[in-house]
Write an enzyme that holds these catalytic residues in place. Structure first.
Site, PDB file in Angstrom:
ATOM      1  N   MET A   1      31.253   5.791   3.969  1.00  0.00           N
ATOM      2  CA  MET A   1      32.499   5.604   3.214  1.00  0.00           C
ATOM      3  C   MET A   1      32.644   6.683   2.131  1.00  0.00           C
ATOM      4  SD  MET A   1      34.116   2.088   3.443  1.00  0.00           S
ATOM      5  CE  MET A   1      33.538   1.013   2.164  1.00  0.00           C
ATOM      6  N   CYS A   2      32.325   6.389   0.921  1.00  0.00           N
ATOM      7  CA  CYS A   2      32.578   7.237  -0.254  1.00  0.00           C
ATOM      8  C   CYS A   2      34.040   7.091  -0.697  1.00  0.00           C
ATOM      9  CB  CYS A   2      32.323   8.723  -0.042  1.00  0.00           C
ATOM     10  SG  CYS A   2      30.611   9.135   0.286  1.00  0.00           S
ATOM     11  N   GLY A   3      34.248   7.146  -1.980  1.00  0.00           N
ATOM     12  CA  GLY A   3      35.609   7.126  -2.511  1.00  0.00           C
ATOM     13  C   GLY A   3      35.838   8.395  -3.298  1.00  0.00           C
ATOM     14  N   ARG A  32      33.847   1.528  -2.381  1.00  0.00           N
ATOM     15  CA  ARG A  32      33.673   2.482  -1.278  1.00  0.00           C
ATOM     16  C   ARG A  32      32.324   3.202  -1.354  1.00  0.00           C
ATOM     17  NH1 ARG A  32      37.915   3.349   1.887  1.00  0.00           N
ATOM     18  NH2 ARG A  32      36.801   5.127   2.706  1.00  0.00           N
TER      19      ARG A  32
END
Lengths: 303, 228
Positions: A1-3, A32
């Protein structure tokens, strides 16, 4: 994910709020990626002055007397502002190289997060809320900034593995995705003289763009090159001293939403990150197209 | 009509209220205000409720809908109406990736544009997009109809099974085993019905082209072994 989030202000009256707006955007994206968080703020330039952001695992030890230790290399003109595990060294631009060299000797445990005339970079292991509070990001003003909250995939959960990555003066990059040709590319870039601090794939993307811009390309042109030369999944948000760019790989499975008004251009991994921005109800909101470079520049807009 | 303000009420409370509607109840209309990009708004509807969402939503809005009528007066994030079983979902704005993915029935109408992978692996759902759709749409689509009034992106209908694709504008490229097919009277009839259901009045079914499977990929043929 990662935001990932980014905010590029067109309206100078919003500049005092940059840190607060960007902090809220990043905190909204916490779910995230909870591993580490970072933010880069372009706080404007002062004639002839530059900044180096450094980080320490043992700030009490490493930052003690740092200003004094850099006296010779800086000609006595460096000031050190300590913010938790980070410190911002302000100094004459002409002294940056000498001071960076001196740091390796007088404070070898320090890690350079970034350097330039405008950028300050803060990143640590932990949640966005903690990181933002620790460094007092909310009170920072500036013209543009980018942020990242990480769910680690390609390298360890450490401060150095956190985003943004900065590999050139006033340049930084945040990445959602994973690159598959980063080892090869790192070898090629090393031969071109680029230096790497980590085994992280996103750092390679940052260094790639730096190397391209070193050949005289602007950020937009460097991002076009990235579409040909980087293999894997990516949504990048990139900052330079006056510019702000976004690009997604041709498959574009990493999410991205953008909003533009007369006052700003904003990027979020999700629309949720944008809902607190002023005038979002009437903003032009769109999903950036795959394999398409989006690029804004304060200097070019002014020209 | 109950109004749920998602800045004040937890999402679960709203989604639970949709499940608490008793069979035969008259009061089946709900309104959601301040969705602010929230994920999973109105998922798992299993009754003929009517939901109006005032604003934009995040991931998976109206997922698994079975019989409800959901209108989003804004745009929708990834996976809107994913795996719909029956009912109607209308997006007044744009939809992000994989709208209507794996849907088995019902009607999804997107009044703006849809991003990549619209109708991926659809299995009986009807999707009508007033604008254009992104790349890899209808990938491995098995049945149902995808109607696009605008243009389609790259690799439309890659590895298609038996879904029917109708596109009025241009198609950037067709995916593997997807070909243009003749518009026969029965297709015009299906398309007219879908356009009518989706509230499209100013467009004639004759303006569309039909695309479908060449059926060379999914019925494995030993003579093609070299190609795999």
């Amino acid at each position: 994910m990662c935001g990932i989030v980014g905010l590029f202000l067109k309206d100078k009256s919003l500049e005092p709020q940059l840190g607060a707006l960007l902090s809220d955007m990043l905190i909204t994206m916490t779910d995230r990626g909870p591993d580490s968080a970072g933010i880069a703020i372009y706080g404007g330039t002062r004639d002839g002055l530059a900044k180096i952001t450094v980080q320490s695992a043992d700030p009490d030890q490493d930052f003690a007397g740092l200003q004094e230790k850099l006296k010779e290399a800086s000609g006595g003109e460096a000031t050190v502002e300590i913010k938790s595990t980070h410190a911002v060294i302000s100094l004459p631009a002409a002294r940056v190289d000498a001071v960076r060299e001196a740091l390796a000797t007088v404070a070898p445990n320090l890690r350079v997060m970034g350097a330039g005339e405008s950028v300050e970079i803060y990143k640590e292991v932990g949640l966005p809320k903690e990181v933002v509070e620790r460094f007092g990001v909310r009170s920072m003003s500036g013209s543009h900034g980018i942020g990242h909250t990480r769910m680690a995939t390609e390298s360890a959960v450490t401060t150095l593995g956190a985003h943004p990555f900065s590999t050139g003066a006033d340049q930084c990059l945040v990445h959602n995705g994973s690159l598959s040709n980063h080892n090869n590319l790192r070898r090629t870039l090393r031969k071109k003289g680029m230096r790497f601090e980590t085994e992280n794939d996103s750092e390679v993307a940052a260094a790639y763009l730096t190397a391209e811009m070193n050949t005289g390309k602007d950020l937009g042109e460097a991002l076009e090159g990235a579409l040909d030369d980087l293999d894997g999944f990516f949504t990048f948000v990139v900052g330079t001293k006056s510019g702000f760019g976004v690009v997604r790989d041709p498959i574009a499975c990493k999410p991205a939403v953008m909003a533009e008004t007369d006052q700003y251009v904003a990027f979020g991994s999700e629309y949720r990150a944008l809902v607190n921005l002023p005038g979002i109800e009437t903003a032009r909101v769109w999903e950036p197209e795959p394999a398409t470079v989006y690029f804004w520049d304060h200097e070019k807009a002014a020209a | 009509m109950p109004v749920f303000d998602l800045t004040a009420t937890p999402l679960r409370e709203f989604n639970q209220a949709l499940h608490d509607v008793k069979s035969g109840a008259n009061d089946t209309a709900f309104e959601v205000v301040n969705p602010r990009g929230h994920h999973s708004v109105a998922v798992g509807i299993d009754a003929p409720v009517v939901v109006d969402v005032r604003g934009s939503v995040g991931y998976y809005c109206a997922g698994m809908n079975d019989g409800g009528t959901v209108t989003v007066h804004g745009s929708a994030g990834p996976g809107v109406a994913e795996n719909m079983m029956s009912g109607t979902v209308v997006i007044e704005g744009d939809a992000s990736q994989y709208a209507g993915a794996t849907g088995r029935g019902g009607l999804l109408v997107i009044k703006g544009n849809a991003a990549s992978r619209c109708g991926i692996s659809m299995k009986g759902i009807d999707i009508v997009v007033h604008g254009s759709i992104g790349h890899m749409s209808a990938f491995m689509a098995q049945s149902g109809n995808l109607v696009v009034l605008g243009d389609a992106g790259e690799a439309l209908g890659d590895s298609l099974y038996e879904a029917r694709l109708f596109v009025r504008g241009s198609v950037k490229s067709l995916g593997a085993d997807c070909i243009e097919k003749e518009m026969r009277p029965e297709h015009i009839e299906v398309l007219s019905g879908l356009l009518e259901k989706a509230g499209v009045t100013d467009v004639k079914p004759e303006e569309f082209k039909r695309y479908g499977s060449a059926r060379k990929l999914y019925t494995f043929n030993i003579d093609n072994a070299d190609a795999y």
